[in-house]
Design an enzyme around this catalytic site. Structure first.
Site, PDB file in Angstrom:
ATOM      1  CG  ASP A 175       0.151   5.269   2.287  1.00 21.92           C
ATOM      2  OD1 ASP A 175      -0.589   4.714   0.999  1.00 21.92           O
ATOM      3  OD2 ASP A 175       1.375   5.142   1.973  1.00 21.92           O
ATOM      4  N   GLY A 202       3.989   1.837   1.057  1.00 22.33           N
ATOM      5  CA  GLY A 202       4.023   0.479   0.802  1.00 22.33           C
ATOM      6  C   GLY A 202       5.455   0.366   0.196  1.00 22.33           C
ATOM      7  CB  SER A 203       7.689  -2.509   0.129  1.00 25.13           C
ATOM      8  OG  SER A 203       8.106  -2.136   1.878  1.00 25.13           O
ATOM      9  N   GLY A 204       8.235  -1.661  -2.201  1.00 24.03           N
ATOM     10  CA  GLY A 204       8.586  -1.410  -4.183  1.00 24.03           C
ATOM     11  C   GLY A 204       8.798  -0.347  -4.157  1.00 24.03           C
ATOM     12  CG  HIS A 205       6.988   3.263  -4.054  1.00 26.55           C
ATOM     13  ND1 HIS A 205       5.988   2.519  -5.687  1.00 26.55           N
ATOM     14  CD2 HIS A 205       6.209   2.930  -3.460  1.00 26.55           C
ATOM     15  CE1 HIS A 205       5.065   2.449  -4.907  1.00 26.55           C
ATOM     16  NE2 HIS A 205       5.140   2.233  -3.985  1.00 26.55           N
ATOM     17  CE  LYS A 214       4.786   6.942  -1.547  1.00 28.32           C
ATOM     18  NZ  LYS A 214       5.083   6.404  -0.337  1.00 28.32           N
ATOM     19  CG  HIS A 273       1.200   2.388  -6.113  1.00 29.06           C
ATOM     20  ND1 HIS A 273       0.400   3.607  -6.379  1.00 29.06           N
ATOM     21  CD2 HIS A 273       1.949   1.811  -5.291  1.00 29.06           C
ATOM     22  CE1 HIS A 273       1.821   3.684  -4.602  1.00 29.06           C
ATOM     23  NE2 HIS A 273       1.396   3.047  -4.428  1.00 29.06           N
TER      24      HIS A 273
END
Lengths: 332, 214
Positions: free
Chosen positions: A109, A53-56, A104, A219
């Site tokens: 995922d 996911g994006s945001g990391h 991860k 998250h």
């Protein structure tokens, strides 16, 4: 919600446009949301793909480049990318030496990368192996949950295995090395504030001003417990103690990462590193290398995580090897 | 068992109704997910089902096998997270089992649905009471099978499936999550309905709306 965005739905696409403008070292497939090296790896070397996911950020796109990843697949914010993205990336980066997926440990995922590996094998015959990171000691009842989450060790693994791939090591050797790294690394995080997912528009969880969440995930998953806000010294104890209780780090040197969650200033991270280093010294742990900064983040969450990785000489050598990415860059 | 057949168009109508329901219930699904997950189940499902309906409209599939294959692939490539592979695998397996036909009878539809569920089990390895969409899906198909096998009409069987899915959904509230992101909450997940079971209940609500009266 106050964010530097045009529209929540366009965040990932717009960020990739910015990345494309920012550097000529990367090549972006905007349709499939894949970040590639502009200069592909030499033939005959194993390619590394990660994603999530994006945001990391800078994980994973910021780790594409010489000495680390060959491609990163970007999902929506906090949502796994899809198998068609991984499949497209796999076809693009394979140099006939096979591809290693770095995944991860999150339910989504795992399933999406698993489908991608099945498709890659059946459609293309490309040799794909996967390694799953699950280093978060905050998750206690692994038997009754989706298991420990993949967090900080992912960054260190991408660096070290990336360097080994650059050396020309084969797929099964790299896969073994990657598993070895995951088995020898542990992490623990803490949140001072929640993050706000742009599409949701409000904080993911409610954390009062005078409290902190110990054992937070990247998250905003809940941690082990919520405590009154402590001093940096107390927080360092809360982070390091469960890591040392879980694994013996005294037998070999360690690489330490003091990672910011996205909204904590560097001055606080440096301060926290000092507190962590004091505890490690007192515990007889020999720090070989360190990394301090924002490397695996949770949007605008304030807080930090500590990762310890027990390493041998070979891993230190690979750690020191040249790397040329947006997130890590040395030796070049 | 009923001899009534189900046409490709009716199955498209089922999917269309499901798409409408997830859109209408988007905030509800997202709120359920916010309580024990990451607050994106509604938006992810709406994105996926909107893409499905666009794909079907742009290039209408000519067989039921093709229809479900397009649905599955589209969901896999647009939903992401865990729901994409689970719903995607469900429809892909339904497509393989249905084959290149333009209609199914009740027994064939049941076979396809069961194959879909086996796909979900293979992909996510859910057990009963893990607090996942399986806790709505399994009872729904069980009720559908019992009703069909008792010579009830397709309409009655569809209503039985809807009811069982809803009961299964509501029962997830008292469970501790053992799969997915909610599992990190442990006992704190009790008291909340699993969002995946809620979207699956919508799938069978759509199913009953289209097939009741048949």
């Amino acid at each position: 919600m106050k964010k530097l965005i045009n529209a929540p739905d366009n965040l990932v696409a717009d960020a990739l446009l910015g990345l494309a403008e920012a550097t000529t070292e990367l090549q972006i497939d905007h349709k499939n949301r894949i970040i590639y090296r502009a200069e592909p790896k030499q033939k005959g070397k194993v390619a590394l793909i990660s994603g999530g996911g994006s945001g990391h950020e800078p994980l994973h796109g910021g780790y594409v480049g010489l000495g680390m990843l060959d491609a990163a697949c970007a999902g929506e914010v906090f949502t796994s990318p899809t198998p068609d993205q991984m499949l497209a990336a796999t076809k693009q980066v394979d140099t006939a030496a096979g591809v290693l997926y770095i995944v991860k440990n999150y339910t989504g995922d795992i399933m999406n990368f698993e489908m991608a590996a099945e498709l890659a094998t059946s459609e293309t015959g490309i040799n794909v192996l996967s390694v799953v990171t699950n280093d978060d000691v905050a998750v206690q009842d692994s038997l009754y949950t989706a298991g420990r989450r993949g967090v900080g060790v992912t960054v260190l693994l991408e660096k070290i295995v990336g360097a080994a791939a650059e050396e020309g090591q084969d797929l099964s050797t790299l896969s073994t090395l990657a598993r070895d790294i995951n088995n020898n690394g542990r992490s623990m995080g803490i949140a001072l504030t929640s993050c706000t997912v742009p599409a949701v528009g409000k904080p993911t969880f409610d954390l009062p001003d005078n409290e902190m969440e110990i054992g937070i995930g990247i998250h905003g998953e809940p941690g082990r417990h919520r405590l009154p806000l402590g001093t940096a010294r107390e927080i360092a104890e809360q982070l390091v103690e469960p890591i040392l209780a879980d694994f013996n780090f005294t037998s070999r040197p360690v690489i330490v990462m003091l990672n910011g969650m996205g909204a904590s200033p560097l001055i606080e991270l440096y301060l926290m590193y000092g507190e962590v280093a004091k505890i490690l010294k007192r515990s007889g742990i020999n720090v070989a290398r360190n990394l301090i900064g924002n490397y695996i983040t949770a949007l605008d969450m304030a807080g930090c995580s500590v990762t310890l990785l027990s390493v041998d000489d070979q891993m230190i050598k690979l750690w020191d090897a040249p790397v040329k990415t947006l997130g890590l860059r040395w030796g070049i | 068992m009923t001899s009534k057949t189900i046409s490709l168009n009716q199955l498209v109508a089922w999917l269309n109704k499901f798409s409408e329901l997830v859109s209408a219930q988007c905030n509800y699904l997202t709120d359920l997910d916010a309580a024990i997950g990451d607050a994106d189940h509604g938006t992810n499902m709406v994105r996926g089902m909107t893409a499905v309906m666009n794909a079907i409209t742009a290039a209408p599939p000519s067989t039921i096998g093709d229809l479900f294959k397009v649905v599955g692939m589209t969901l896999v490539s647009t939903v992401g997270g865990a729901s994409g592979p689970l719903y995607g695998t469900f429809f892909l397996r339904m497509g393989v089992t249905s084959g290149a036909v333009s209609e199914l009878n009740g027994a064939q539809l049941l076979m396809a649905l069961n194959a879909g569920m086996e796909g979900v089990v293979a992909r996510g390895k859910p057990l009963a009471n893990d607090k996942t969409l399986f806790d709505a899906l399994a009872p729904a198909l069980h009720a559908f099978a019992i009703s069909l096998n008792s010579c009830h009409s397709l309409s009655d069987a569809a209503l039985a499936a809807q009811t069982a899915a809803a009961v299964g959904r509501d029962a997830t509230a008292s469970l501790i999550a053992r799969k997915g992101r909610a599992s990190y909450l442990g006992e704190r997940s009790i008291g909340h309905i699993d969002p995946g079971s809620a979207s699956t209940a919508l799938l069978f609500e759509a199913f009953a709306e289209v097939f009741s009266g048949e």
